[in-house]
Scaffold this motif. Structure first.
Motif, PDB file in Angstrom:
ATOM      1  N   LEU A  29     -14.677  -9.770 -61.784  1.00  0.00           N
ATOM      2  CA  LEU A  29     -14.033  -9.711 -60.469  1.00  0.00           C
ATOM      3  C   LEU A  29     -12.559 -10.092 -60.586  1.00  0.00           C
ATOM      4  CD1 LEU A  29     -16.768 -11.187 -58.091  1.00  0.00           C
ATOM      5  CD2 LEU A  29     -15.967  -8.822 -58.222  1.00  0.00           C
ATOM      6  N   ARG A  30     -12.242 -10.988 -61.511  1.00  0.00           N
ATOM      7  CA  ARG A  30     -10.840 -11.338 -61.781  1.00  0.00           C
ATOM      8  C   ARG A  30     -10.103 -10.124 -62.355  1.00  0.00           C
ATOM      9  NH1 ARG A  30      -7.418 -15.697 -63.088  1.00  0.00           N
ATOM     10  NH2 ARG A  30      -6.417 -15.650 -65.133  1.00  0.00           N
ATOM     11  N   HIS A  31     -10.736  -9.463 -63.320  1.00  0.00           N
ATOM     12  CA  HIS A  31     -10.142  -8.249 -63.881  1.00  0.00           C
ATOM     13  C   HIS A  31      -9.942  -7.197 -62.789  1.00  0.00           C
ATOM     14  CE1 HIS A  31     -10.790 -10.036 -67.683  1.00  0.00           C
ATOM     15  NE2 HIS A  31     -12.042  -9.668 -67.861  1.00  0.00           N
ATOM     16  N   THR A  32     -10.961  -7.052 -61.949  1.00  0.00           N
ATOM     17  CA  THR A  32     -10.917  -6.040 -60.898  1.00  0.00           C
ATOM     18  C   THR A  32      -9.795  -6.320 -59.910  1.00  0.00           C
ATOM     19  OG1 THR A  32     -13.300  -5.629 -61.112  1.00  0.00           O
ATOM     20  CG2 THR A  32     -12.254  -4.978 -59.042  1.00  0.00           C
ATOM     21  N   ALA A  33      -9.667  -7.572 -59.496  1.00  0.00           N
ATOM     22  CA  ALA A  33      -8.610  -7.939 -58.553  1.00  0.00           C
ATOM     23  C   ALA A  33      -7.239  -7.621 -59.137  1.00  0.00           C
ATOM     24  CB  ALA A  33      -8.711  -9.428 -58.204  1.00  0.00           C
ATOM     25  N   ALA A  34      -7.030  -7.973 -60.417  1.00  0.00           N
ATOM     26  CA  ALA A  34      -5.733  -7.729 -61.049  1.00  0.00           C
ATOM     27  C   ALA A  34      -5.432  -6.240 -61.121  1.00  0.00           C
ATOM     28  CB  ALA A  34      -5.727  -8.345 -62.451  1.00  0.00           C
ATOM     29  N   THR A  35      -6.425  -5.451 -61.511  1.00  0.00           N
ATOM     30  CA  THR A  35      -6.220  -4.013 -61.637  1.00  0.00           C
ATOM     31  C   THR A  35      -5.935  -3.368 -60.285  1.00  0.00           C
ATOM     32  OG1 THR A  35      -7.702  -3.984 -63.547  1.00  0.00           O
ATOM     33  CG2 THR A  35      -7.247  -1.876 -62.482  1.00  0.00           C
ATOM     34  N   HIS A  36      -6.662  -3.791 -59.250  1.00  0.00           N
ATOM     35  CA  HIS A  36      -6.439  -3.219 -57.924  1.00  0.00           C
ATOM     36  C   HIS A  36      -5.063  -3.599 -57.372  1.00  0.00           C
ATOM     37  CE1 HIS A  36     -11.033  -2.654 -57.074  1.00  0.00           C
ATOM     38  NE2 HIS A  36     -10.586  -1.931 -58.084  1.00  0.00           N
ATOM     39  N   LEU A  37      -4.598  -4.802 -57.701  1.00  0.00           N
ATOM     40  CA  LEU A  37      -3.253  -5.194 -57.283  1.00  0.00           C
ATOM     41  C   LEU A  37      -2.201  -4.306 -57.935  1.00  0.00           C
ATOM     42  CD1 LEU A  37      -3.535  -9.097 -57.402  1.00  0.00           C
ATOM     43  CD2 LEU A  37      -2.852  -7.754 -55.409  1.00  0.00           C
ATOM     44  N   LEU A  38      -2.348  -4.076 -59.244  1.00  0.00           N
ATOM     45  CA  LEU A  38      -1.387  -3.232 -59.949  1.00  0.00           C
ATOM     46  C   LEU A  38      -1.469  -1.792 -59.467  1.00  0.00           C
ATOM     47  CD1 LEU A  38      -1.797  -4.715 -63.536  1.00  0.00           C
ATOM     48  CD2 LEU A  38       0.216  -4.916 -62.063  1.00  0.00           C
ATOM     49  N   ASP A  39      -2.684  -1.298 -59.217  1.00  0.00           N
ATOM     50  CA  ASP A  39      -2.850   0.053 -58.689  1.00  0.00           C
ATOM     51  C   ASP A  39      -2.173   0.192 -57.327  1.00  0.00           C
ATOM     52  OD1 ASP A  39      -4.252   0.917 -60.866  1.00  0.00           O
ATOM     53  OD2 ASP A  39      -6.227   0.710 -59.951  1.00  0.00           O
ATOM     54  N   GLY A  40      -2.163  -0.898 -56.561  1.00  0.00           N
ATOM     55  CA  GLY A  40      -1.559  -0.861 -55.230  1.00  0.00           C
ATOM     56  C   GLY A  40      -0.063  -1.065 -55.232  1.00  0.00           C
ATOM     57  N   GLY A  41       0.528  -1.263 -56.428  1.00  0.00           N
ATOM     58  CA  GLY A  41       1.979  -1.372 -56.506  1.00  0.00           C
ATOM     59  C   GLY A  41       2.514  -2.766 -56.686  1.00  0.00           C
ATOM     60  N   ASP A  53       3.906  -6.100 -58.426  1.00  0.00           N
ATOM     61  CA  ASP A  53       4.728  -6.325 -59.597  1.00  0.00           C
ATOM     62  C   ASP A  53       3.943  -7.096 -60.655  1.00  0.00           C
ATOM     63  OD1 ASP A  53       6.813  -8.480 -60.939  1.00  0.00           O
ATOM     64  OD2 ASP A  53       7.664  -6.477 -60.738  1.00  0.00           O
ATOM     65  N   LEU A  54       4.184  -6.766 -61.924  1.00  0.00           N
ATOM     66  CA  LEU A  54       3.457  -7.403 -63.014  1.00  0.00           C
ATOM     67  C   LEU A  54       3.654  -8.913 -63.019  1.00  0.00           C
ATOM     68  CD1 LEU A  54       1.668  -6.658 -65.482  1.00  0.00           C
ATOM     69  CD2 LEU A  54       3.762  -6.610 -66.844  1.00  0.00           C
ATOM     70  N   ARG A  55       4.873  -9.357 -62.762  1.00  0.00           N
ATOM     71  CA  ARG A  55       5.152 -10.803 -62.749  1.00  0.00           C
ATOM     72  C   ARG A  55       4.421 -11.486 -61.593  1.00  0.00           C
ATOM     73  NH1 ARG A  55       7.313 -12.998 -67.424  1.00  0.00           N
ATOM     74  NH2 ARG A  55       8.858 -11.558 -68.285  1.00  0.00           N
ATOM     75  N   GLU A  56       4.301 -10.807 -60.474  1.00  0.00           N
ATOM     76  CA  GLU A  56       3.580 -11.381 -59.336  1.00  0.00           C
ATOM     77  C   GLU A  56       2.102 -11.549 -59.671  1.00  0.00           C
ATOM     78  OE1 GLU A  56       6.367  -9.393 -55.816  1.00  0.00           O
ATOM     79  OE2 GLU A  56       4.496  -8.427 -56.434  1.00  0.00           O
ATOM     80  N   VAL A  57       1.536 -10.553 -60.330  1.00  0.00           N
ATOM     81  CA  VAL A  57       0.128 -10.652 -60.724  1.00  0.00           C
ATOM     82  C   VAL A  57      -0.047 -11.748 -61.764  1.00  0.00           C
ATOM     83  CG1 VAL A  57      -1.818  -9.404 -61.733  1.00  0.00           C
ATOM     84  CG2 VAL A  57      -0.249  -8.222 -60.185  1.00  0.00           C
ATOM     85  N   GLN A  58       0.909 -11.874 -62.685  1.00  0.00           N
ATOM     86  CA  GLN A  58       0.859 -12.945 -63.681  1.00  0.00           C
ATOM     87  C   GLN A  58       0.820 -14.314 -62.999  1.00  0.00           C
ATOM     88  OE1 GLN A  58       4.429 -13.388 -65.963  1.00  0.00           O
ATOM     89  NE2 GLN A  58       3.644 -15.089 -67.187  1.00  0.00           N
ATOM     90  N   GLU A  59       1.664 -14.502 -62.015  1.00  0.00           N
ATOM     91  CA  GLU A  59       1.708 -15.786 -61.304  1.00  0.00           C
ATOM     92  C   GLU A  59       0.412 -16.037 -60.540  1.00  0.00           C
ATOM     93  OE1 GLU A  59       4.427 -18.049 -57.896  1.00  0.00           O
ATOM     94  OE2 GLU A  59       5.172 -16.251 -58.892  1.00  0.00           O
ATOM     95  N   MET A  60      -0.116 -15.004 -59.920  1.00  0.00           N
ATOM     96  CA  MET A  60      -1.349 -15.148 -59.151  1.00  0.00           C
ATOM     97  C   MET A  60      -2.521 -15.522 -60.051  1.00  0.00           C
ATOM     98  SD  MET A  60      -3.133 -12.382 -56.621  1.00  0.00           S
ATOM     99  CE  MET A  60      -4.837 -12.548 -56.074  1.00  0.00           C
ATOM    100  N   LEU A  61      -2.596 -14.887 -61.224  1.00  0.00           N
ATOM    101  CA  LEU A  61      -3.714 -15.148 -62.134  1.00  0.00           C
ATOM    102  C   LEU A  61      -3.533 -16.420 -62.943  1.00  0.00           C
ATOM    103  CD1 LEU A  61      -4.460 -11.562 -63.532  1.00  0.00           C
ATOM    104  CD2 LEU A  61      -5.535 -12.743 -61.616  1.00  0.00           C
ATOM    105  N   GLY A  62      -2.312 -16.932 -63.012  1.00  0.00           N
ATOM    106  CA  GLY A  62      -2.078 -18.145 -63.778  1.00  0.00           C
ATOM    107  C   GLY A  62      -1.988 -17.909 -65.265  1.00  0.00           C
ATOM    108  N   HIS A  63      -1.546 -16.716 -65.668  1.00  0.00           N
ATOM    109  CA  HIS A  63      -1.371 -16.426 -67.088  1.00  0.00           C
ATOM    110  C   HIS A  63      -0.087 -17.082 -67.590  1.00  0.00           C
ATOM    111  CE1 HIS A  63      -3.955 -12.528 -66.788  1.00  0.00           C
ATOM    112  NE2 HIS A  63      -4.686 -13.585 -67.078  1.00  0.00           N
TER     113      HIS A  63
END
Length: 335
Positions: free
Chosen positions: A283-295, A297-307
């Motif tokens: 579900l974590r993978h899915t959320a990240a992929t759907h965020l990127l598919d929706g446009g 930013d990679l850095r925003e997803v990085q911050e959200m996931l805590g990478h």
């Protein structure tokens, strides 16, 4: 073992200076203990006696029984340990400096489609039985009875208040795992005080004890509010010692929920929905992929996931590209 004190000093250094999590330090301890114990059995009595050939001999032995991913972690632990020992003048040279780390192939994570997520979150109740089990009473004998969750829309009609509360809890956990992309350990470790329903945010503590604030949407907010209002008080009453008082999600005995129960909930709900059976991390993978598919930013997803590294987040762009390629080949006339 004669090297135990050195290992403990190294782990203390990692905790204080690099903020590595307890689980990572535990894995490093096991890896280093196994390596140095083998060398001890072979007659090495001092760190200063260890050579590169000794470490390559250890690697050859371990490679026969461990996957590349496991070997990569073991070698990282050993290289880090000897680099630390050299920097702190415990050894005259670093015997691990020339040890290479095996390349680990990139495995694309399992990702559900948006339709599959909708089916899973709004789908029918899982059938009782199988997987992890929760006790329905305070009697030890009840540990043999399975958890019997039902979806939230069935909870109001349940004659069993505990079953109704568990249904609300499970729906809220699933919504939050997908809406936030948090790790299951982060969700389990969250407290009620970490949630701001008005702002639609939750504060979680990730790897290395790093905290971050993650947003979530209206569906997750509504499901979480119902759990907090109607479900959580029912389970909290079952806590004999108040041990779950601050926890966001509770087990049926009122204590903080165990990660194994969350994993079982995800497994059973995905099976019941007829989608690919997944674990919470999917579900974590899915959320990240759907965020990127929706446009996003990679850095925003990085911050959200805590990478810690954007390179870790970038693998989700590969998933998005694979899906794009599949759609392209299906739809484009000259694919």
């Amino acid at each position: 073992m004669r090297f135990d004190a050195d290992i403990e000093d190294f782990l203390t250094y990692l905790h204080a200076n690099r903020g590595l999590s307890a689980n990572t330090r535990k894995a490093y301890r096991a890896d280093l203990t196994a390596c140095l114990h083998l060398l001890d059995l072979r007659g090495v009595k001092d760190l200063r006696e260890i050579t590169t050939d000794d470490l390559r001999s250890w690697m050859a032995r371990e490679t026969r029984t461990h996957a590349r991913s496991s070997m990569a972690r073991k070698i990282a632990a050993v290289r880090g340990f000897f680099a630390w020992a050299y920097d702190h003048d415990r050894i005259p040279t670093d015997p691990a400096a020339m040890i290479g780390t095996p390349k680990v192939g990139v495995t694309l994570p399992t990702v559900l489609t948006e339709a599959q997520v909708e089916t899973m979150l709004d789908g029918p109740a899982p059938q009782p039985g199988g997987g992890e089990r929760e006790s329905w009473s305070d009697s030890p004998a009840a540990d043999a009875e399975p958890d019997r969750p039902a979806p939230a829309h069935d909870a109001a009609t349940s004659d069993d208040p505990v079953a109704a509360a568990v249904a609300l809890r499970d729906d809220a956990m699933l919504e939050m795992l997908y809406a936030t992309g948090v790790r299951v350990a982060e969700l389990v470790g969250a407290d009620v005080a970490d949630v701001d329903l008005s702002a639609h945010t939750i504060r979680v503590t990730g790897k290395g004890d790093r905290q971050r604030v993650v947003p979530f949407g209206e569906p997750a907010a509504q499901t979480l509010a119902v759990w907090l209002r109607d479900g959580r008080p029912v389970l909290l009453e079952r806590a004999a010692d108040g041990r779950g008082r601050g926890a966001l999600f509770l087990g049926v005995r009122g204590g903080r929920i165990d990660q194994r129960i969350v994993r079982d909930v995800v497994h059973r709900r995905s099976r019941a929905a007829g989608v690919p059976e997944i674990a919470p991390h999917a579900l974590r993978h899915t959320a990240a992929t759907h965020l990127l598919d929706g446009g996003a930013d990679l850095r925003e997803v990085q911050e959200m996931l805590g990478h810690a590294s954007v390179g870790t987040t970038q693998r989700y762009t590969h998933v998005s590209m694979e899906q794009l390629r599949a759609r392209y080949e299906q739809a484009f006339p000259r694919a």
